[in-house]
Design a protein around this motif. Structure first.
Motif, PDB file in Angstrom:
ATOM      1  N   LYS A 115      16.353  90.509  21.752  1.00  0.00           N
ATOM      2  CA  LYS A 115      16.247  91.300  20.505  1.00  0.00           C
ATOM      3  C   LYS A 115      17.474  92.190  20.289  1.00  0.00           C
ATOM      4  CE  LYS A 115      13.307  95.063  22.343  1.00  0.00           C
ATOM      5  NZ  LYS A 115      14.320  96.085  22.533  1.00  0.00           N
ATOM      6  N   ASP A 116      18.215  92.475  21.388  1.00  0.00           N
ATOM      7  CA  ASP A 116      19.434  93.298  21.247  1.00  0.00           C
ATOM      8  C   ASP A 116      20.512  92.571  20.433  1.00  0.00           C
ATOM      9  OD1 ASP A 116      18.618  95.567  22.800  1.00  0.00           O
ATOM     10  OD2 ASP A 116      18.914  94.374  24.630  1.00  0.00           O
ATOM     11  N   LEU A 117      20.370  91.269  20.303  1.00  0.00           N
ATOM     12  CA  LEU A 117      21.383  90.465  19.586  1.00  0.00           C
ATOM     13  C   LEU A 117      21.041  90.271  18.118  1.00  0.00           C
ATOM     14  CD1 LEU A 117      21.768  87.872  22.453  1.00  0.00           C
ATOM     15  CD2 LEU A 117      23.456  89.594  21.818  1.00  0.00           C
ATOM     16  N   GLU A 118      19.820  90.639  17.723  1.00  0.00           N
ATOM     17  CA  GLU A 118      19.383  90.348  16.354  1.00  0.00           C
ATOM     18  C   GLU A 118      20.243  91.055  15.311  1.00  0.00           C
ATOM     19  OE1 GLU A 118      14.688  89.848  17.696  1.00  0.00           O
ATOM     20  OE2 GLU A 118      15.245  91.331  16.187  1.00  0.00           O
ATOM     21  N   GLY A 119      20.430  92.364  15.461  1.00  0.00           N
ATOM     22  CA  GLY A 119      21.209  93.125  14.476  1.00  0.00           C
ATOM     23  C   GLY A 119      22.642  92.623  14.353  1.00  0.00           C
ATOM     24  N   PRO A 120      23.368  92.468  15.472  1.00  0.00           N
ATOM     25  CA  PRO A 120      24.733  91.941  15.388  1.00  0.00           C
ATOM     26  C   PRO A 120      24.799  90.560  14.745  1.00  0.00           C
ATOM     27  CG  PRO A 120      24.379  92.988  17.522  1.00  0.00           C
ATOM     28  CD  PRO A 120      23.049  92.986  16.826  1.00  0.00           C
ATOM     29  N   ALA A 121      23.813  89.708  15.100  1.00  0.00           N
ATOM     30  CA  ALA A 121      23.818  88.350  14.525  1.00  0.00           C
ATOM     31  C   ALA A 121      23.547  88.385  13.026  1.00  0.00           C
ATOM     32  CB  ALA A 121      22.772  87.488  15.234  1.00  0.00           C
ATOM     33  N   LEU A 122      22.643  89.288  12.608  1.00  0.00           N
ATOM     34  CA  LEU A 122      22.343  89.395  11.176  1.00  0.00           C
ATOM     35  C   LEU A 122      23.557  89.931  10.419  1.00  0.00           C
ATOM     36  CD1 LEU A 122      20.395  89.186   8.811  1.00  0.00           C
ATOM     37  CD2 LEU A 122      19.443  91.426   9.464  1.00  0.00           C
ATOM     38  N   PHE A 123      24.222  90.918  11.009  1.00  0.00           N
ATOM     39  CA  PHE A 123      25.442  91.479  10.395  1.00  0.00           C
ATOM     40  C   PHE A 123      26.462  90.371  10.134  1.00  0.00           C
ATOM     41  CE2 PHE A 123      28.997  94.055   9.461  1.00  0.00           C
ATOM     42  CZ  PHE A 123      30.042  93.792  10.354  1.00  0.00           C
ATOM     43  N   LEU A 124      26.708  89.537  11.144  1.00  0.00           N
ATOM     44  CA  LEU A 124      27.750  88.504  11.008  1.00  0.00           C
ATOM     45  C   LEU A 124      27.328  87.350  10.106  1.00  0.00           C
ATOM     46  CD1 LEU A 124      29.184  88.346  14.645  1.00  0.00           C
ATOM     47  CD2 LEU A 124      30.221  89.424  12.617  1.00  0.00           C
ATOM     48  N   ALA A 125      26.019  87.232   9.830  1.00  0.00           N
ATOM     49  CA  ALA A 125      25.556  86.152   8.944  1.00  0.00           C
ATOM     50  C   ALA A 125      25.456  86.615   7.496  1.00  0.00           C
ATOM     51  CB  ALA A 125      24.188  85.649   9.402  1.00  0.00           C
ATOM     52  N   SER A 126      25.528  87.927   7.270  1.00  0.00           N
ATOM     53  CA  SER A 126      25.253  88.471   5.926  1.00  0.00           C
ATOM     54  C   SER A 126      26.531  88.889   5.206  1.00  0.00           C
ATOM     55  CB  SER A 126      24.350  89.704   6.065  1.00  0.00           C
ATOM     56  OG  SER A 126      25.071  90.744   6.708  1.00  0.00           O
ATOM     57  N   GLU A 127      26.348  89.254   3.912  1.00  0.00           N
ATOM     58  CA  GLU A 127      27.537  89.655   3.133  1.00  0.00           C
ATOM     59  C   GLU A 127      28.129  90.959   3.644  1.00  0.00           C
ATOM     60  OE1 GLU A 127      25.677  90.350  -0.914  1.00  0.00           O
ATOM     61  OE2 GLU A 127      26.711  92.284  -0.633  1.00  0.00           O
ATOM     62  N   THR A 148      15.535  76.442  20.675  1.00  0.00           N
ATOM     63  CA  THR A 148      14.133  76.206  21.061  1.00  0.00           C
ATOM     64  C   THR A 148      13.586  77.367  21.876  1.00  0.00           C
ATOM     65  OG1 THR A 148      15.003  74.870  22.891  1.00  0.00           O
ATOM     66  CG2 THR A 148      14.179  73.695  20.967  1.00  0.00           C
ATOM     67  N   TYR A 149      14.447  78.142  22.463  1.00  0.00           N
ATOM     68  CA  TYR A 149      14.040  79.357  23.187  1.00  0.00           C
ATOM     69  C   TYR A 149      15.292  80.209  23.408  1.00  0.00           C
ATOM     70  CZ  TYR A 149      15.426  76.123  26.956  1.00  0.00           C
ATOM     71  OH  TYR A 149      16.086  75.201  27.726  1.00  0.00           O
ATOM     72  N   GLY A 150      15.148  81.290  24.140  1.00  0.00           N
ATOM     73  CA  GLY A 150      16.306  82.118  24.510  1.00  0.00           C
ATOM     74  C   GLY A 150      16.969  82.817  23.335  1.00  0.00           C
ATOM     75  N   ILE A 151      18.281  82.976  23.439  1.00  0.00           N
ATOM     76  CA  ILE A 151      19.046  83.727  22.447  1.00  0.00           C
ATOM     77  C   ILE A 151      18.976  83.065  21.080  1.00  0.00           C
ATOM     78  CG2 ILE A 151      21.443  84.257  21.781  1.00  0.00           C
ATOM     79  CD1 ILE A 151      21.926  84.945  24.771  1.00  0.00           C
ATOM     80  N   GLY A 152      19.103  81.723  21.054  1.00  0.00           N
ATOM     81  CA  GLY A 152      19.077  81.014  19.772  1.00  0.00           C
ATOM     82  C   GLY A 152      17.780  81.214  19.034  1.00  0.00           C
ATOM     83  N   TYR A 153      16.679  81.198  19.761  1.00  0.00           N
ATOM     84  CA  TYR A 153      15.366  81.387  19.127  1.00  0.00           C
ATOM     85  C   TYR A 153      15.292  82.773  18.493  1.00  0.00           C
ATOM     86  CZ  TYR A 153      10.329  81.541  18.378  1.00  0.00           C
ATOM     87  OH  TYR A 153       9.078  81.629  17.784  1.00  0.00           O
ATOM     88  N   ALA A 154      15.750  83.783  19.213  1.00  0.00           N
ATOM     89  CA  ALA A 154      15.688  85.168  18.704  1.00  0.00           C
ATOM     90  C   ALA A 154      16.547  85.320  17.452  1.00  0.00           C
ATOM     91  CB  ALA A 154      16.153  86.136  19.790  1.00  0.00           C
ATOM     92  N   ILE A 155      17.725  84.706  17.458  1.00  0.00           N
ATOM     93  CA  ILE A 155      18.615  84.798  16.290  1.00  0.00           C
ATOM     94  C   ILE A 155      17.985  84.080  15.099  1.00  0.00           C
ATOM     95  CG2 ILE A 155      20.836  84.022  15.357  1.00  0.00           C
ATOM     96  CD1 ILE A 155      22.089  84.656  18.090  1.00  0.00           C
ATOM     97  N   ALA A 156      17.463  82.877  15.324  1.00  0.00           N
ATOM     98  CA  ALA A 156      16.842  82.116  14.227  1.00  0.00           C
ATOM     99  C   ALA A 156      15.653  82.871  13.657  1.00  0.00           C
ATOM    100  CB  ALA A 156      16.413  80.745  14.729  1.00  0.00           C
ATOM    101  N   LEU A 157      14.841  83.466  14.525  1.00  0.00           N
ATOM    102  CA  LEU A 157      13.669  84.232  14.061  1.00  0.00           C
ATOM    103  C   LEU A 157      14.112  85.427  13.223  1.00  0.00           C
ATOM    104  CD1 LEU A 157      10.595  84.593  14.119  1.00  0.00           C
ATOM    105  CD2 LEU A 157      10.840  85.820  16.291  1.00  0.00           C
ATOM    106  N   CYS A 158      15.148  86.097  13.668  1.00  0.00           N
ATOM    107  CA  CYS A 158      15.679  87.245  12.912  1.00  0.00           C
ATOM    108  C   CYS A 158      16.157  86.791  11.540  1.00  0.00           C
ATOM    109  CB  CYS A 158      16.833  87.865  13.698  1.00  0.00           C
ATOM    110  SG  CYS A 158      17.797  89.061  12.781  1.00  0.00           S
TER     111      CYS A 158
END
Ligand code: NAP
Ligand code: GCO
Length: 269
Positions: free
Chosen positions: A233-245, A21-31
């Motif tokens: 926003k510093d967590l977006e790239g790492p989170a996307l990497f770990l969620a993707s192929e 709903t906010y914080g780190i989780g929100y940024a990751i979900a938005l990414c």
């Protein structure tokens, strides 16, 4: 799509980010939404879920649904999983166990109930939600689980005994899910954020009555080679990497996104 877009695309994937709903989780979900994923998120409070839905839509996310669910309650988690699958017409491809709390209390002053509450949310809930989604991931031929660990998965400090115990356990739960389910093409990794400016750390950054910086704020800046607090926003790239192929052969790894804290003894006072 270009080679890179393909590698990091989440098109057609359904991501469930707990506590987003906010914080780190929100940024990751938005990414993830920007990378093409459909988004399911939850938290304990309906007003928080409704407010977050408005924010997601203001940020251009259309294919998003929010659910009121306390991740420590297995019956609520199973019911929410079933609702998510029904609402989206597919099972969860990516789970981010993000929901978490901290209680900063000296250990000898902390009640066992307080200790248990932190461990329940920060560790046991990741077990509950992962257990709820893994069977469908196996049937589907694979999936991604990302556990939001912490500096306290590796380090201790005064007043955070429950949190450190939970986040240390979460590191090992990450490795165990990798060990037990890697054969089903399920990758379970962790992200270990450094000190990130969110509501959870706001008390550590509050200005002093005389307008000076909080001592902990100055301490963290001195302990971080990047000489700053992290931003979500510093967590977006790492989170996307770990969620993707792009990370299909990365498993059981804790990716620390800490500006270098774990590598650094700290600036000489
Ligand atoms: P935050 O701003 O306090 O947000 C926590 C989120 O979790 C909120 O959406 C909250 O919503 C939800 N939540 C808490 N308990 C829940 C429960 N029982 N069931 C469902 N949702 C629950 O925290 P944050 O800073 O974004 O941190 C997110 C994660 O990153 C946590 O696991 C935290 O330990 C970890 N982390 C944070 C930092 C940092 O510096 N900020 C660094 C490393 C790791 P409701 O309260 O409305 O339910
Ligand atoms: C604290 C902070 C940390 C951060 C984070 C560091 O009180 O020390 O809240 O625990 O939240 O976990 O990685």
């Amino acid at each position: 799509m270009t080679y890179l877009e393909n590698k990091f695309s989440l098109e057609g994937k359904l991501a469930w980010v707990t506590g987003a709903t906010y914080g780190i989780g929100y940024a990751i979900a938005l990414c993830y939404a920007k990378a093409g994923a459909k988004i399911a998120f939850n938290s304990r409070h309906r007003d928080g879920v409704e407010k977050a839905l408005e924010e997601y839509r203001k940020d251009g996310v259309e294919n998003v649904r929010g659910y009121v669910c306390d991740v420590t309650d297995e019956s609520q988690v199973l019911a929410t999983r079933d609702m998510i699958e029904k609402d989206f017409g597919q099972t969860v491809d990516i789970l981010v166990n993000n929901a978490g709390i901290i209680k900063r209390i000296p250990m000898t002053d902390m009640s066992a109930d307080d200790f248990r509450q932190v461990v329940d949310i920060d560790l046991v809930a990741a077990f509950i939600v992962s257990k709820a989604v893994i069977p469908a991931m196996i049937r589907k031929g694979g999936g991604k689980i990302i556990n939001i660990c912490s500096m306290m998965s590796e380090l201790g400090r005064e007043t955070v005994s429950a949190y450190a115990a939970a986040k240390g356990g979460l590191k090992m739960l990450t490795r165990n899910i990798c060990s037990e389910y890697g054969k089903y093409n399920i990758q379970c990794n962790g992200i270990g954020p450094g000190y990130i400016a969110t509501p959870q750390t706001a008390p550590l950054r509050e200005k002093q009555p005389d307008g000076s910086r909080h001592p902990f704020d100055s301490f963290i800046v001195a302990k971080t080679p990047a000489e700053r607090w992290g931003e979500t926003k510093d967590l977006e790239g790492p989170a996307l990497f770990l969620a993707s192929e792009a990370s299909d052969f990365v498993n059981g790894h804790i990716l620390y996104v800490d500006g270098g804290i774990l590598a650094y003894i700290g600036k000489q006072p």
